[in-house]
Enzyme design. Structure first.
Site, PDB file in Angstrom:
ATOM      1  N   SER A 143      18.774  11.649  17.287  1.00 41.64           N
ATOM      2  CA  SER A 143      18.340  11.327  18.651  1.00 41.64           C
ATOM      3  C   SER A 143      17.082  12.118  18.965  1.00 41.64           C
ATOM      4  CB  SER A 143      19.438  11.714  19.641  1.00 41.64           C
ATOM      5  OG  SER A 143      18.968  11.652  20.983  1.00 41.64           O
ATOM      6  N   TYR A 156      26.254  15.943  24.074  1.00 41.38           N
ATOM      7  CA  TYR A 156      25.469  14.993  23.283  1.00 41.38           C
ATOM      8  C   TYR A 156      24.312  15.720  22.591  1.00 41.38           C
ATOM      9  CZ  TYR A 156      22.638  10.821  22.250  1.00 41.38           C
ATOM     10  OH  TYR A 156      21.895   9.840  21.625  1.00 41.38           O
TER      11      TYR A 156
END
Ligand code: GCO
Length: 251
Positions: A143, A156
């Site tokens: 990410s 996350y």
């Protein structure tokens, strides 16, 4: 350009039901790969249809819930016992948005289980078998938050930094055995995981205006990088985290 072909390879793609995982599965089918799709439930009709339309044959489906790393490990071990997996795509992932002070331990644990512990649970047995056969490609979906802190997504962000680190650790360890371990850091892609961001008009505009490409990404935007990293064209690429972000990180 036969170096980019995935003809004759078997690819295991996790989280293949929707979004980036489904797009990668369809792209791999078009590049000639045979597919094993791992997902939480059997509702993979759309993905299977896209695979067929891209010239792929029947893909096999393995059901495993990524919220349960032990179950994922059992499923992965069974695959390894029965099939030679040439390509592993660790795509399954989730996100929970809340300020750190309000993040419950249960939410923290869930995100770490799905994004990190289940990635490990698949990668260890599949990668070990690849190293034994002295060939294989592992592509993990990281990410932008493998590089940045993000906005109120602590678990996350921690999980995505961790999978980038794991990518480098395994590239070092399995590189000598002929296995390449890389990651893709997608930018802001229109998928279920980002629906909430696009539903907030102010946030949507602020994100879009910061992207040099001037638009959100589509799952298909990630496919070229995923095919490349799974192919012989990337035989000398190892331990890299490739941003596919419309230029976000360059800004
Ligand atoms: C959010 C996060 C994520 C990441 C994305 C880009 O949803 O709140 O900002 O969308 O930034 O994974 O890599």
């Amino acid at each position: 350009m036969t170096a980019f072909s995935l003809e004759g390879r078997t690819a295991l793609v996790t989280g293949a039901r929707r979004g980036i995982g489904a797009a990668i599965a369809a792209g791999y089918a078009a590049a000639g790969a045979e597919l094993i799709l791992m997902a939480r439930d059997a509702a993979l009709e759309d993905t299977l249809e896209a695979i067929k339309q891209n010239g792929g044959g029947d893909a096999s489906v393995v059901i495993a819930d990524f919220a349960d790393p032990a179950a994922v490990e059992r499923a992965a071990a069974e695959i390894v016992d029965n099939r030679n997996v040439d390509i592993l795509v660790n795509n399954a992932g989730t996100i929970r948005r809340a300020p750190a002070a309000e993040t419950t331990t249960a939410d923290w644990q869930h995100v770490i289980d799905v994004n990190l512990n289940s990635t490990w649970a698949v990668t260890r047995p599949v990668g070990a078998a690849m190293a034994q056969r002295r060939t294989g490609k592992i592509v993990t979906i990281a990410s932008l938050l493998s590089f940045q802190g993000g906005i109120t997504v602590p678990a996350y962000t921690a999980s995505k930094h961790a999978v980038a680190g794991l990518t480098r650790a395994l590239a070092n360890e399995w590189g000598p055995a002929g296995v390449q371990v890389n990651a893709i850091a997608p930018g802001y892609i229109s998928t279920d995981n980002t629906t909430e961001l696009r539903a907030d008009p102010e946030r949507e505009v602020s994100i879009r205006q910061r992207i040099p490409a001037g638009r959100w990404g589509r799952p298909e935007d990630v496919v070229g990088a995923a095919v490349f990293l799974a192919s012989a064209a990337a035989d000398y690429v190892n331990g890299h985290v490739l941003a596919v972000d419309g230029g976000w990180l360059a800004r």
